[in-house]
Design a protein around this motif. Structure first.
Motif, mmCIF file in Angstrom:
data_model
loop_
_atom_site.group_PDB
_atom_site.id
_atom_site.type_symbol
_atom_site.label_atom_id
_atom_site.label_comp_id
_atom_site.label_asym_id
_atom_site.label_seq_id
_atom_site.Cartn_x
_atom_site.Cartn_y
_atom_site.Cartn_z
ATOM 1 N N ALA A 120 7.902 15.699 -5.503
ATOM 2 C CA ALA A 120 6.348 15.482 -5.678
ATOM 3 C C ALA A 120 5.741 14.768 -4.235
ATOM 4 O O ALA A 120 6.612 14.092 -3.652
ATOM 5 C CB ALA A 120 5.937 14.704 -6.854
ATOM 6 N N LEU A 121 4.657 15.033 -4.128
ATOM 7 C CA LEU A 121 4.021 14.478 -2.834
ATOM 8 C C LEU A 121 3.511 13.262 -3.196
ATOM 9 O O LEU A 121 3.176 12.760 -4.154
ATOM 10 C CB LEU A 121 2.603 15.152 -2.216
ATOM 11 N N SER A 122 3.803 12.117 -2.404
ATOM 12 C CA SER A 122 3.344 10.635 -2.719
ATOM 13 C C SER A 122 2.583 10.258 -1.358
ATOM 14 O O SER A 122 2.612 10.945 -0.056
ATOM 15 C CB SER A 122 4.669 9.872 -2.811
ATOM 16 N N GLY A 123 2.185 9.040 -1.681
ATOM 17 C CA GLY A 123 1.343 8.407 -0.474
ATOM 18 C C GLY A 123 0.497 7.252 -1.092
ATOM 19 O O GLY A 123 0.628 6.781 -2.246
ATOM 20 N N PRO A 124 -0.207 6.386 -0.203
ATOM 21 C CA PRO A 124 -0.645 5.125 -0.596
ATOM 22 C C PRO A 124 -1.915 5.471 -1.753
ATOM 23 O O PRO A 124 -2.620 6.631 -1.391
ATOM 24 C CB PRO A 124 -1.290 4.622 0.700
ATOM 25 N N ALA A 150 -10.582 5.673 -7.577
ATOM 26 C CA ALA A 150 -9.150 5.217 -6.969
ATOM 27 C C ALA A 150 -9.246 6.354 -5.674
ATOM 28 O O ALA A 150 -9.658 7.356 -5.682
ATOM 29 C CB ALA A 150 -8.102 5.801 -7.945
ATOM 30 N N ILE A 151 -8.563 5.937 -4.775
ATOM 31 C CA ILE A 151 -8.498 6.659 -3.647
ATOM 32 C C ILE A 151 -6.874 7.265 -3.299
ATOM 33 O O ILE A 151 -6.217 6.117 -3.389
ATOM 34 C CB ILE A 151 -9.128 5.729 -2.575
ATOM 35 N N PHE A 152 -6.709 8.265 -3.324
ATOM 36 C CA PHE A 152 -5.271 8.780 -3.088
ATOM 37 C C PHE A 152 -4.977 9.297 -1.709
ATOM 38 O O PHE A 152 -5.752 10.336 -1.584
ATOM 39 C CB PHE A 152 -4.987 9.496 -4.290
ATOM 40 N N ALA A 153 -4.016 8.995 -1.055
ATOM 41 C CA ALA A 153 -3.939 9.526 0.319
ATOM 42 C C ALA A 153 -2.418 10.265 0.213
ATOM 43 O O ALA A 153 -1.745 9.578 0.882
ATOM 44 C CB ALA A 153 -4.207 8.642 1.626
ATOM 45 N N PRO A 154 -2.127 11.534 -0.021
ATOM 46 C CA PRO A 154 -0.706 12.075 -0.108
ATOM 47 C C PRO A 154 -0.236 12.125 1.342
ATOM 48 O O PRO A 154 -1.059 12.834 2.090
ATOM 49 C CB PRO A 154 -0.841 13.151 -1.061
ATOM 50 N N ASP A 155 0.920 12.274 1.532
ATOM 51 C CA ASP A 155 1.606 12.583 2.732
ATOM 52 C C ASP A 155 1.778 14.014 2.629
ATOM 53 O O ASP A 155 2.075 14.571 1.471
ATOM 54 C CB ASP A 155 2.859 11.797 2.972
ATOM 55 N N ALA A 156 1.333 14.854 3.769
ATOM 56 C CA ALA A 156 1.753 16.148 3.634
ATOM 57 C C ALA A 156 3.294 16.456 3.439
ATOM 58 O O ALA A 156 4.088 15.712 3.645
ATOM 59 C CB ALA A 156 1.188 16.754 4.995
ATOM 60 N N PRO A 157 3.562 17.755 3.215
ATOM 61 C CA PRO A 157 4.978 18.153 2.481
ATOM 62 C C PRO A 157 5.997 18.060 3.780
ATOM 63 O O PRO A 157 7.246 17.972 3.452
ATOM 64 C CB PRO A 157 5.081 19.198 1.773
ATOM 65 N N PHE A 158 5.433 18.369 5.016
ATOM 66 C CA PHE A 158 6.546 18.635 6.107
ATOM 67 C C PHE A 158 6.517 17.805 7.122
ATOM 68 O O PHE A 158 5.366 17.416 7.631
ATOM 69 C CB PHE A 158 6.288 20.204 6.516
ATOM 70 N N THR A 173 5.789 11.506 11.281
ATOM 71 C CA THR A 173 4.493 11.985 10.930
ATOM 72 C C THR A 173 4.830 13.268 10.006
ATOM 73 O O THR A 173 5.872 13.767 9.839
ATOM 74 C CB THR A 173 3.646 12.224 11.967
ATOM 75 N N ARG A 174 3.609 13.793 9.437
ATOM 76 C CA ARG A 174 3.648 14.933 8.664
ATOM 77 C C ARG A 174 2.841 16.146 9.013
ATOM 78 O O ARG A 174 1.790 15.824 9.546
ATOM 79 C CB ARG A 174 3.540 14.533 7.262
ATOM 80 N N GLU A 175 2.778 17.130 8.467
ATOM 81 C CA GLU A 175 1.878 18.341 8.497
ATOM 82 C C GLU A 175 1.985 19.235 7.082
ATOM 83 O O GLU A 175 2.930 19.132 6.437
ATOM 84 C CB GLU A 175 2.349 19.098 9.560
ATOM 85 N N TRP A 176 0.800 19.758 7.114
ATOM 86 C CA TRP A 176 0.731 20.675 5.682
ATOM 87 C C TRP A 176 1.337 22.063 6.005
ATOM 88 O O TRP A 176 1.831 22.556 5.068
ATOM 89 C CB TRP A 176 -0.746 20.547 5.336
ATOM 90 N N PHE A 177 1.347 22.355 7.068
ATOM 91 C CA PHE A 177 1.987 23.719 7.452
ATOM 92 C C PHE A 177 2.313 23.779 9.114
ATOM 93 O O PHE A 177 1.414 23.078 9.903
ATOM 94 C CB PHE A 177 0.978 24.868 6.890
ATOM 95 N N SER A 178 3.033 24.585 9.474
ATOM 96 C CA SER A 178 3.375 24.692 10.897
ATOM 97 C C SER A 178 2.268 25.424 11.564
ATOM 98 O O SER A 178 1.568 26.351 11.186
ATOM 99 C CB SER A 178 4.726 25.524 11.110
#
Length: 221
Positions: free
Chosen positions: A6-10, A52-60, A68-73
């Motif tokens: 699952a994606l997580s983040g602050p 509530a403010i949710f900032a998920p880290d991208a999966p890749f 660092t992360r990215e959503w897609f290449s």
């Protein structure tokens, strides 16, 4: 085969305290993390004190920027390849949003999506394909990547904000995205920021806060 993690983040609790009545998801760009977006959440928290403010880290992970992360290449920028990448990430994002909404006891009408750059593209891609409409989408310095017939499942109001001096995602992308979205029946507002490059400024954040506060407030009536 095991499920993708699952994606997580602050996540920040409502500024007003108490149980959240809204959820704002902040989607970061390439070579970043959720913490970079949540650090800019002040105006949104002030305008939406029960959110509530949710900032998920991208999966890749980004190969050229460790940590660092990215959503897609972006290695192959052919439109079909980018769309496929966004679609794969959208499934992970939807699952994270659904999980967070369930945990808070909220429905999609309490959800707003705010994205920057690649995160803006993801907010538009995923938000318009959710079967139950979010209350609004704000896209900073990004672009709508298009949709095939029947893919758009909901049409929440959209605000596009773009710097006129953007050297990464050209400013002209805002007009093209607005036209494509309107052709699909999506209500769109735009805000051009003179002198701004590929960034988010205080005026844009204030506009986003006002834009999202209006439908959220209407939902309370």
């Amino acid at each position: 085969m095991s499920a993708a993690p699952a994606l997580s983040g602050p996540i920040l609790p409502p500024a007003a305290g108490g149980a959240p009545r809204r959820l704002v998801a902040l989607l970061h760009g390439v070579r970043a993390r959720g913490a970079d977006m949540i650090a800019r959440a002040g105006a949104l928290r002030a305008a939406l004190p029960d959110a509530a403010i949710f900032a998920p880290d991208a999966p890749f992970p980004c190969d050229d920027a460790p940590g660092t992360r990215e959503w897609f290449s972006l290695a192959d920028r052919a439109p079909a390849v980018l769309l496929a990448g966004a679609q794969a990430a959208a499934g992970r994002l939807d699952a994270a949003l659904d999980e967070r909404l369930r945990a808070l006891g909220l429905g999609d009408g309490a959800l707003a999506l705010v994205g920057f750059s690649q995160g803006a593209a993801m907010a538009l891609h995923a938000g318009l394909r959710r079967k139950r409409p979010a209350t609004g989408i704000v896209a900073f310095s990004g672009a709508f990547m298009g949709a095939r017939g029947g893919e758009i499942a909901s049409r929440p109001p959209v605000l596009l904000v773009h710097g006129e001096d953007d050297a990464v995602v050209p400013f002209a992308a805002m007009a093209r995205s607005a036209a494509a979205l309107r052709a699909l029946g999506v209500p769109v507002e735009t805000l051009a920021r003179r002198g701004l490059g590929h960034d988010v400024d205080a005026a844009g954040l204030d506009a986003a806060a006002r834009f999202l506060a209006a439908p959220f407030g209407a939902g309370l009536a």
